[in-house]
Design a protein around this motif. Structure first.
Motif, PDB file in Angstrom:
ATOM      1  N   VAL A 118      -2.082   0.864  -4.453  1.00  0.00           N
ATOM      2  CA  VAL A 118      -1.095  -0.182  -4.225  1.00  0.00           C
ATOM      3  C   VAL A 118      -0.096  -0.229  -5.370  1.00  0.00           C
ATOM      4  CG1 VAL A 118      -2.696  -1.557  -2.828  1.00  0.00           C
ATOM      5  CG2 VAL A 118      -2.487  -2.029  -5.278  1.00  0.00           C
ATOM      6  N   GLU A 119       1.092  -0.724  -5.033  1.00  0.00           N
ATOM      7  CA  GLU A 119       2.150  -0.912  -6.017  1.00  0.00           C
ATOM      8  C   GLU A 119       2.551  -2.378  -5.965  1.00  0.00           C
ATOM      9  OE1 GLU A 119       6.626   0.458  -5.976  1.00  0.00           O
ATOM     10  OE2 GLU A 119       5.274   2.160  -6.385  1.00  0.00           O
ATOM     11  N   SER A 120       2.455  -3.053  -7.091  1.00  0.00           N
ATOM     12  CA  SER A 120       2.709  -4.489  -7.145  1.00  0.00           C
ATOM     13  C   SER A 120       4.146  -4.837  -6.778  1.00  0.00           C
ATOM     14  CB  SER A 120       2.411  -5.031  -8.542  1.00  0.00           C
ATOM     15  OG  SER A 120       2.671  -6.418  -8.589  1.00  0.00           O
ATOM     16  N   GLY A 178       6.165  -3.012  -9.564  1.00  0.00           N
ATOM     17  CA  GLY A 178       6.040  -1.566  -9.703  1.00  0.00           C
ATOM     18  C   GLY A 178       4.745  -1.061 -10.312  1.00  0.00           C
ATOM     19  N   GLU A 179       3.898  -1.934 -10.853  1.00  0.00           N
ATOM     20  CA  GLU A 179       2.631  -1.487 -11.434  1.00  0.00           C
ATOM     21  C   GLU A 179       1.719  -0.955 -10.336  1.00  0.00           C
ATOM     22  OE1 GLU A 179       0.581  -4.349 -13.847  1.00  0.00           O
ATOM     23  OE2 GLU A 179       2.400  -4.887 -14.938  1.00  0.00           O
ATOM     24  N   SER A 180       1.058   0.152 -10.613  1.00  0.00           N
ATOM     25  CA  SER A 180       0.155   0.776  -9.645  1.00  0.00           C
ATOM     26  C   SER A 180      -1.291   0.469  -9.975  1.00  0.00           C
ATOM     27  CB  SER A 180       0.350   2.297  -9.636  1.00  0.00           C
ATOM     28  OG  SER A 180       1.648   2.624  -9.219  1.00  0.00           O
ATOM     29  N   ALA A 190       0.854  -1.181   0.000  1.00  0.00           N
ATOM     30  CA  ALA A 190       0.000   0.000   0.000  1.00  0.00           C
ATOM     31  C   ALA A 190       0.893   1.235   0.000  1.00  0.00           C
ATOM     32  CB  ALA A 190      -0.905  -0.006   1.220  1.00  0.00           C
ATOM     33  N   VAL A 191       0.597   2.169  -0.884  1.00  0.00           N
ATOM     34  CA  VAL A 191       1.399   3.391  -0.958  1.00  0.00           C
ATOM     35  C   VAL A 191       0.568   4.642  -0.703  1.00  0.00           C
ATOM     36  CG1 VAL A 191       3.180   2.394  -2.441  1.00  0.00           C
ATOM     37  CG2 VAL A 191       1.185   3.478  -3.488  1.00  0.00           C
TER      38      VAL A 191
END
Length: 135
Positions: A98-100, A107-109, A78-79
């Motif tokens: 979230v960022e994978s 890095g995918e959001s 969670a970002v």
């Protein structure tokens, strides 16, 4: 119908997700978001360290467990939290960005909207606050 997002899959988050799935009607969704692909029973790590248990005795992959229980699993961190929703979004409900951390999606959001949020991300330990324990 409600969408429940559980942040974290340690002892608290994992337990919460399993109980929520068991107790909530099936038309509700439970989604676990954690940066880890495996669950680790931390109290038993000491036995791995002294050679009494193997790593495979204290860890297991999360995805198959959640799939079997009907829990959505997102390997991500969670970002950002938006308890009032995201201005201009089609879905006005609260959301978590979230960022994978999955190797194939690193890095995918993405954004997950929720009706209820369980924040079970654990403590942020401050080892540097005790002389000798910091970096």
């Amino acid at each position: 119908m409600a969408d429940v997002v559980v942040l974290g899959a340690g002892v608290a988050g994992h337990t919460a997700a399993l109980h929520l799935r068991r107790l909530l009607p099936k038309n509700n969704t439970v989604t676990v978001v954690t940066p880890n692909s495996q669950w680790n029973w931390i109290p038993s790590n000491i036995w791995v360290g002294v050679g009494q248990m193997g790593k495979s005795d204290v860890v297991f992959p999360l995805a198959p467990v959640y799939a079997k229980q009907g829990i959505a699993y997102v390997q991500a961190k969670a970002v950002g939290l938006h308890p009032a929703g995201i201005e201009g979004a089609a879905d006005s409900r609260p959301a978590v960005e979230v960022e994978s951390t999955a190797p194939d999606r690193q890095g995918e959001s993405s954004t997950l909207h929720y009706d209820y949020l369980v924040n079970a991300t654990g403590p942020q330990l401050k080892f540097g606050a005790t002389e000798g324990l910091g970096p």
